[in-house]
Design a protein around this motif. Sequence first.
Motif, PDB file in Angstrom:
ATOM      1  N   GLY A 203       0.813  -1.214   0.000  1.00 38.20           N
ATOM      2  CA  GLY A 203       0.000   0.000   0.000  1.00 38.20           C
ATOM      3  C   GLY A 203       0.842   1.258   0.000  1.00 38.20           C
ATOM      4  N   LEU A 204       1.892   1.285   0.811  1.00 38.63           N
ATOM      5  CA  LEU A 204       2.765   2.456   0.851  1.00 38.63           C
ATOM      6  C   LEU A 204       3.521   2.641  -0.460  1.00 38.63           C
ATOM      7  CD1 LEU A 204       4.228   2.188   4.465  1.00 38.63           C
ATOM      8  CD2 LEU A 204       2.520   3.811   3.618  1.00 38.63           C
ATOM      9  N   LEU A 205       3.939   1.527  -1.074  1.00 35.84           N
ATOM     10  CA  LEU A 205       4.624   1.619  -2.359  1.00 35.84           C
ATOM     11  C   LEU A 205       3.709   2.213  -3.430  1.00 35.84           C
ATOM     12  CD1 LEU A 205       6.615  -1.754  -2.490  1.00 35.84           C
ATOM     13  CD2 LEU A 205       7.562   0.551  -2.298  1.00 35.84           C
ATOM     14  N   ILE A 206       2.460   1.768  -3.456  1.00 34.36           N
ATOM     15  CA  ILE A 206       1.494   2.309  -4.420  1.00 34.36           C
ATOM     16  C   ILE A 206       1.298   3.807  -4.181  1.00 34.36           C
ATOM     17  CG2 ILE A 206      -0.916   2.260  -5.161  1.00 34.36           C
ATOM     18  CD1 ILE A 206      -0.929  -0.740  -4.566  1.00 34.36           C
ATOM     19  N   THR A 207       1.139   4.175  -2.903  1.00 31.03           N
ATOM     20  CA  THR A 207       0.902   5.582  -2.558  1.00 31.03           C
ATOM     21  C   THR A 207       2.063   6.468  -2.983  1.00 31.03           C
ATOM     22  OG1 THR A 207      -0.436   4.915  -0.646  1.00 31.03           O
ATOM     23  CG2 THR A 207       0.411   7.168  -0.664  1.00 31.03           C
ATOM     24  N   PHE A 208       3.291   6.084  -2.591  1.00 30.88           N
ATOM     25  CA  PHE A 208       4.454   6.920  -2.895  1.00 30.88           C
ATOM     26  C   PHE A 208       4.782   6.917  -4.387  1.00 30.88           C
ATOM     27  CE2 PHE A 208       5.314   6.322   1.688  1.00 30.88           C
ATOM     28  CZ  PHE A 208       5.390   7.670   2.031  1.00 30.88           C
ATOM     29  N   ALA A 209       4.524   5.790  -5.061  1.00 29.61           N
ATOM     30  CA  ALA A 209       4.748   5.756  -6.514  1.00 29.61           C
ATOM     31  C   ALA A 209       3.810   6.733  -7.214  1.00 29.61           C
ATOM     32  CB  ALA A 209       4.540   4.341  -7.034  1.00 29.61           C
ATOM     33  N   ALA A 210       2.547   6.768  -6.772  1.00 31.77           N
ATOM     34  CA  ALA A 210       1.587   7.708  -7.359  1.00 31.77           C
ATOM     35  C   ALA A 210       1.965   9.149  -7.034  1.00 31.77           C
ATOM     36  CB  ALA A 210       0.176   7.398  -6.854  1.00 31.77           C
ATOM     37  N   MET A 211       2.427   9.384  -5.805  1.00 32.68           N
ATOM     38  CA  MET A 211       2.851  10.739  -5.429  1.00 32.68           C
ATOM     39  C   MET A 211       4.033  11.207  -6.262  1.00 32.68           C
ATOM     40  SD  MET A 211       2.518  10.498  -1.268  1.00 32.68           S
ATOM     41  CE  MET A 211       3.239  12.112  -1.015  1.00 32.68           C
ATOM     42  N   ILE A 212       5.000  10.313  -6.471  1.00 30.52           N
ATOM     43  CA  ILE A 212       6.185  10.678  -7.262  1.00 30.52           C
ATOM     44  C   ILE A 212       5.792  10.931  -8.712  1.00 30.52           C
ATOM     45  CG2 ILE A 212       8.377   9.797  -8.157  1.00 30.52           C
ATOM     46  CD1 ILE A 212       8.667   8.295  -5.471  1.00 30.52           C
ATOM     47  N   ALA A 213       4.941  10.048  -9.257  1.00 29.01           N
ATOM     48  CA  ALA A 213       4.505  10.227 -10.642  1.00 29.01           C
ATOM     49  C   ALA A 213       3.748  11.541 -10.808  1.00 29.01           C
ATOM     50  CB  ALA A 213       3.632   9.049 -11.065  1.00 29.01           C
ATOM     51  N   ARG A 214       2.913  11.863  -9.820  1.00 29.01           N
ATOM     52  CA  ARG A 214       2.147  13.111  -9.862  1.00 29.01           C
ATOM     53  C   ARG A 214       3.072  14.322  -9.785  1.00 29.01           C
ATOM     54  NH1 ARG A 214      -2.689  15.085 -11.649  1.00 29.01           N
ATOM     55  NH2 ARG A 214      -3.545  16.656 -10.266  1.00 29.01           N
ATOM     56  N   SER A 215       4.134  14.207  -9.002  1.00 32.08           N
ATOM     57  CA  SER A 215       5.062  15.325  -8.823  1.00 32.08           C
ATOM     58  C   SER A 215       5.950  15.544 -10.037  1.00 32.08           C
ATOM     59  CB  SER A 215       5.937  15.078  -7.588  1.00 32.08           C
ATOM     60  OG  SER A 215       5.142  14.942  -6.433  1.00 32.08           O
ATOM     61  N   LEU A 216       6.370  14.467 -10.671  1.00 34.50           N
ATOM     62  CA  LEU A 216       7.311  14.574 -11.781  1.00 34.50           C
ATOM     63  C   LEU A 216       6.640  14.856 -13.117  1.00 34.50           C
ATOM     64  CD1 LEU A 216       9.806  11.683 -10.924  1.00 34.50           C
ATOM     65  CD2 LEU A 216      10.031  14.125 -10.433  1.00 34.50           C
ATOM     66  N   TYR A 217       5.349  14.470 -13.240  1.00 37.64           N
ATOM     67  CA  TYR A 217       4.661  14.672 -14.518  1.00 37.64           C
ATOM     68  C   TYR A 217       4.281  16.143 -14.676  1.00 37.64           C
ATOM     69  CZ  TYR A 217       1.009  14.528 -18.068  1.00 37.64           C
ATOM     70  OH  TYR A 217       0.234  14.761 -19.179  1.00 37.64           O
ATOM     71  N   ASP A 218       4.733  16.740 -15.744  1.00 36.83           N
ATOM     72  CA  ASP A 218       4.471  18.158 -15.996  1.00 36.83           C
ATOM     73  C   ASP A 218       3.150  18.304 -16.751  1.00 36.83           C
ATOM     74  OD1 ASP A 218       4.713  20.851 -16.150  1.00 36.83           O
ATOM     75  OD2 ASP A 218       6.255  20.853 -17.710  1.00 36.83           O
ATOM     76  N   ASP A 219       2.110  18.574 -16.003  1.00 35.52           N
ATOM     77  CA  ASP A 219       0.776  18.682 -16.591  1.00 35.52           C
ATOM     78  C   ASP A 219       0.522  20.128 -17.034  1.00 35.52           C
ATOM     79  OD1 ASP A 219      -1.884  18.426 -17.315  1.00 35.52           O
ATOM     80  OD2 ASP A 219      -2.612  18.507 -15.242  1.00 35.52           O
ATOM     81  N   HIS A 220       0.453  20.338 -18.327  1.00 34.73           N
ATOM     82  CA  HIS A 220       0.200  21.681 -18.852  1.00 34.73           C
ATOM     83  C   HIS A 220      -1.289  22.029 -18.857  1.00 34.73           C
ATOM     84  CE1 HIS A 220       4.368  22.194 -20.052  1.00 34.73           C
ATOM     85  NE2 HIS A 220       4.348  20.977 -20.575  1.00 34.73           N
ATOM     86  N   GLY A 221      -2.136  21.004 -18.705  1.00 38.24           N
ATOM     87  CA  GLY A 221      -3.563  21.266 -18.677  1.00 38.24           C
ATOM     88  C   GLY A 221      -4.094  21.784 -19.998  1.00 38.24           C
ATOM     89  N   TYR A 222      -5.211  22.478 -19.924  1.00 37.97           N
ATOM     90  CA  TYR A 222      -5.831  23.045 -21.122  1.00 37.97           C
ATOM     91  C   TYR A 222      -6.613  24.295 -20.730  1.00 37.97           C
ATOM     92  CZ  TYR A 222     -10.111  20.825 -19.376  1.00 37.97           C
ATOM     93  OH  TYR A 222     -11.180  20.449 -18.598  1.00 37.97           O
ATOM     94  N   HIS A 223      -7.055  25.021 -21.714  1.00 37.57           N
ATOM     95  CA  HIS A 223      -7.789  26.260 -21.470  1.00 37.57           C
ATOM     96  C   HIS A 223      -9.209  26.160 -22.025  1.00 37.57           C
ATOM     97  CE1 HIS A 223      -3.753  27.890 -20.760  1.00 37.57           C
ATOM     98  NE2 HIS A 223      -4.359  28.839 -20.060  1.00 37.57           N
ATOM     99  N   ILE A 224     -10.158  26.702 -21.275  1.00 34.91           N
ATOM    100  CA  ILE A 224     -11.515  26.896 -21.774  1.00 34.91           C
ATOM    101  C   ILE A 224     -11.599  28.344 -22.241  1.00 34.91           C
ATOM    102  CG2 ILE A 224     -13.975  26.846 -21.226  1.00 34.91           C
ATOM    103  CD1 ILE A 224     -13.349  24.847 -19.023  1.00 34.91           C
ATOM    104  N   GLU A 225     -11.798  28.526 -23.512  1.00 30.69           N
ATOM    105  CA  GLU A 225     -11.727  29.864 -24.095  1.00 30.69           C
ATOM    106  C   GLU A 225     -13.010  30.654 -23.831  1.00 30.69           C
ATOM    107  OE1 GLU A 225      -8.999  30.974 -25.145  1.00 30.69           O
ATOM    108  OE2 GLU A 225      -7.918  29.052 -25.171  1.00 30.69           O
ATOM    109  N   VAL A 226     -12.874  31.974 -24.012  1.00 37.34           N
ATOM    110  CA  VAL A 226     -13.976  32.895 -23.730  1.00 37.34           C
ATOM    111  C   VAL A 226     -15.196  32.567 -24.587  1.00 37.34           C
ATOM    112  CG1 VAL A 226     -14.710  35.304 -23.808  1.00 37.34           C
ATOM    113  CG2 VAL A 226     -12.395  34.728 -23.040  1.00 37.34           C
ATOM    114  N   GLU A 227     -14.970  32.219 -25.860  1.00 41.47           N
ATOM    115  CA  GLU A 227     -16.090  31.911 -26.756  1.00 41.47           C
ATOM    116  C   GLU A 227     -16.927  30.754 -26.217  1.00 41.47           C
ATOM    117  OE1 GLU A 227     -12.964  32.182 -27.648  1.00 41.47           O
ATOM    118  OE2 GLU A 227     -12.987  34.119 -28.722  1.00 41.47           O
ATOM    119  N   GLU A 228     -16.241  29.739 -25.705  1.00 37.56           N
ATOM    120  CA  GLU A 228     -16.953  28.581 -25.152  1.00 37.56           C
ATOM    121  C   GLU A 228     -17.718  28.966 -23.888  1.00 37.56           C
ATOM    122  OE1 GLU A 228     -15.989  24.029 -23.575  1.00 37.56           O
ATOM    123  OE2 GLU A 228     -14.427  25.228 -24.554  1.00 37.56           O
TER     124      GLU A 228
END
Length: 235
Positions: A203-228
């Motif tokens: 359980g701890l390995l799963i938790t910390f692996a997910a935390m590390i993956a979340r921290s290292l992954y550079d999520d640029h996301g997306y934008h909802i534009e004004v027109e929408e």
Amino acid sequence: VFGLFSGLHYWWPKMFGRVLNETLGKWTFWLFAIGFHMTFFVQHFLGLLGMQRRIVSYLPNQNFDELNFISTIGAILMGIGVLAFLANVVATSRKPVGAAADPWEDGRTLEWSIPSPPPEYNFKQIPLVRGIDAYWKEKMAGNKEMTPSEPVGPIHMPSPSILPFVMSLGLFIAGLGFMFSTEDFSNSFMSLIFNKYIVLIVGLLITFAAMIARSLYDDHGYHIEVEELEGEGKA
């Protein structure tokens, strides 16, 4: 429990865009309230008569039978009350989404100023908060909606991710392993995985692996534009 039921009925239209049936809601309340007091109120008198708590069975002819029978009826009524709530959920889910932003017409806080259910970005514009119960203050000022504190602009949103769910799943597994780490299991396999802390470690390995993956992954996301945003407002 009563707080949970009241909260579910109150915020259900905000979460799902459908108002729960009032008649079934009243049935849920009265069945559960009467059943609750029938179940637990008489237990005080059983205690005064000498019955111990949390026992599976008791000897006859101790004047416990009638009051415990009343408690059993009360527990059944509470169960029927829960079933009434579930029936309400099922019946309401078949209705089209159409709840107003403020179906109670006297909402005081910010969530009642946005559509039901809320859009993924919640607020199209950050509202101007003038104090506690901000939406109520706007109503008292004669406004039908919140005063925006900024012009409409693109909204940056994070990309969807399963990692938070994986993280919580790992914490659940670790917690399960911790709780049963000292349990005396008759099954050798269960004893191995719990008493040797294997479940806890996994359980701890799963938790910390997910935390590390979340921290290292550079999520640029997306934008909802004004027109929408403007298009959704007109719809």
